[in-house]
Design a protein around this motif. Sequence first.
Motif, PDB file in Angstrom:
ATOM      1  N   ALA A  71      38.621  44.216  30.205  1.00  0.00           N
ATOM      2  CA  ALA A  71      37.926  42.939  30.041  1.00  0.00           C
ATOM      3  C   ALA A  71      37.702  42.256  31.385  1.00  0.00           C
ATOM      4  O   ALA A  71      36.641  41.678  31.640  1.00  0.00           O
ATOM      5  CB  ALA A  71      38.702  42.029  29.095  1.00  0.00           C
ATOM      6  N   ILE A  72      38.703  42.315  32.264  1.00  0.00           N
ATOM      7  CA  ILE A  72      38.564  41.691  33.576  1.00  0.00           C
ATOM      8  C   ILE A  72      37.430  42.351  34.357  1.00  0.00           C
ATOM      9  O   ILE A  72      36.594  41.677  34.968  1.00  0.00           O
ATOM     10  CB  ILE A  72      39.893  41.769  34.351  1.00  0.00           C
ATOM     11  N   LYS A  78      32.741  42.213  40.934  1.00  0.00           N
ATOM     12  CA  LYS A  78      33.485  43.153  41.775  1.00  0.00           C
ATOM     13  C   LYS A  78      34.327  42.420  42.801  1.00  0.00           C
ATOM     14  O   LYS A  78      35.448  42.846  43.120  1.00  0.00           O
ATOM     15  CB  LYS A  78      32.523  44.109  42.479  1.00  0.00           C
ATOM     16  N   THR A  79      33.814  41.310  43.327  1.00  0.00           N
ATOM     17  CA  THR A  79      34.572  40.539  44.312  1.00  0.00           C
ATOM     18  C   THR A  79      35.889  40.053  43.726  1.00  0.00           C
ATOM     19  O   THR A  79      36.945  40.139  44.372  1.00  0.00           O
ATOM     20  CB  THR A  79      33.747  39.337  44.806  1.00  0.00           C
ATOM     21  N   MET A  83      39.685  41.288  44.750  1.00  0.00           N
ATOM     22  CA  MET A  83      40.671  40.298  45.172  1.00  0.00           C
ATOM     23  C   MET A  83      41.945  40.397  44.338  1.00  0.00           C
ATOM     24  O   MET A  83      43.059  40.302  44.877  1.00  0.00           O
ATOM     25  CB  MET A  83      40.083  38.886  45.082  1.00  0.00           C
ATOM     26  N   LEU A  84      41.807  40.597  43.047  1.00  0.00           N
ATOM     27  CA  LEU A  84      42.987  40.738  42.192  1.00  0.00           C
ATOM     28  C   LEU A  84      43.809  41.954  42.599  1.00  0.00           C
ATOM     29  O   LEU A  84      45.042  41.923  42.580  1.00  0.00           O
ATOM     30  CB  LEU A  84      42.564  40.843  40.725  1.00  0.00           C
ATOM     31  N   ARG A  85      43.128  43.027  42.961  1.00  0.00           N
ATOM     32  CA  ARG A  85      43.846  44.227  43.400  1.00  0.00           C
ATOM     33  C   ARG A  85      44.556  43.979  44.737  1.00  0.00           C
ATOM     34  O   ARG A  85      45.739  44.312  44.896  1.00  0.00           O
ATOM     35  CB  ARG A  85      42.894  45.417  43.524  1.00  0.00           C
TER      36      ARG A  85
END
Length: 206
Positions: A71-72, A78-79, A83-85
């Motif tokens: 879902a995310i 993609k940005t 960033m979450l990664r």
Amino acid sequence: DFLYTAMGPQDAQDLVDLQDEWFPQDSYPGGAPWCAQLLSHPGVIAIKASLPGDDTAAPVGVVVALSSREAIEEFTGKTTVDMLRSELTLPRFIPWDDPNRRELGYVLSLGTVGEARRRGLGAELLRRGLAELRAAAGAAEGRLFGGDGDRSTALRAVALNLADYNKAARNCYEAAGFQRLKEEPESYAGVGRRTHSSLLYALFIE
């Protein structure tokens, strides 16, 4: 004071109307069809608040959260995913190796209409959204591991992005325990040539 119910595809136009009032147009770029797709996805948690006695059940506040990696990736850019990664899943060792992973949640939207503000509604919607994210993470264990009791999918963190000028939202999230992790300058367009920073916040679950 308020009635809380889950949202579905039938609420797509209500969500569009609220987003148009609260956020830049590119936040929900596909209008009602995109919102209907969002609200029908199994990895999306959406709750609306309405006034008792209102036969139309028009929402006066909503929270939309993304409970799975799938879902995310589908409903953010993609940005945001990158960033979450870089800021969460890799340095915090949060598992994210499968589309059904639910150890990381993301608050896509939280807001209330004018007449419902300053009554604790935003905080209550956030509390309910976080509780649903926790429940969704626990329910994913059987799907990922076949009921292996030695492995857990407990919620580890919840992230969100917001504009730096939104002081009320910052206060709400910080009161709930969210920490500011990063600022990205010139992420949101303002009036004329003015731009605003995007702030990455996260809540870490003990």
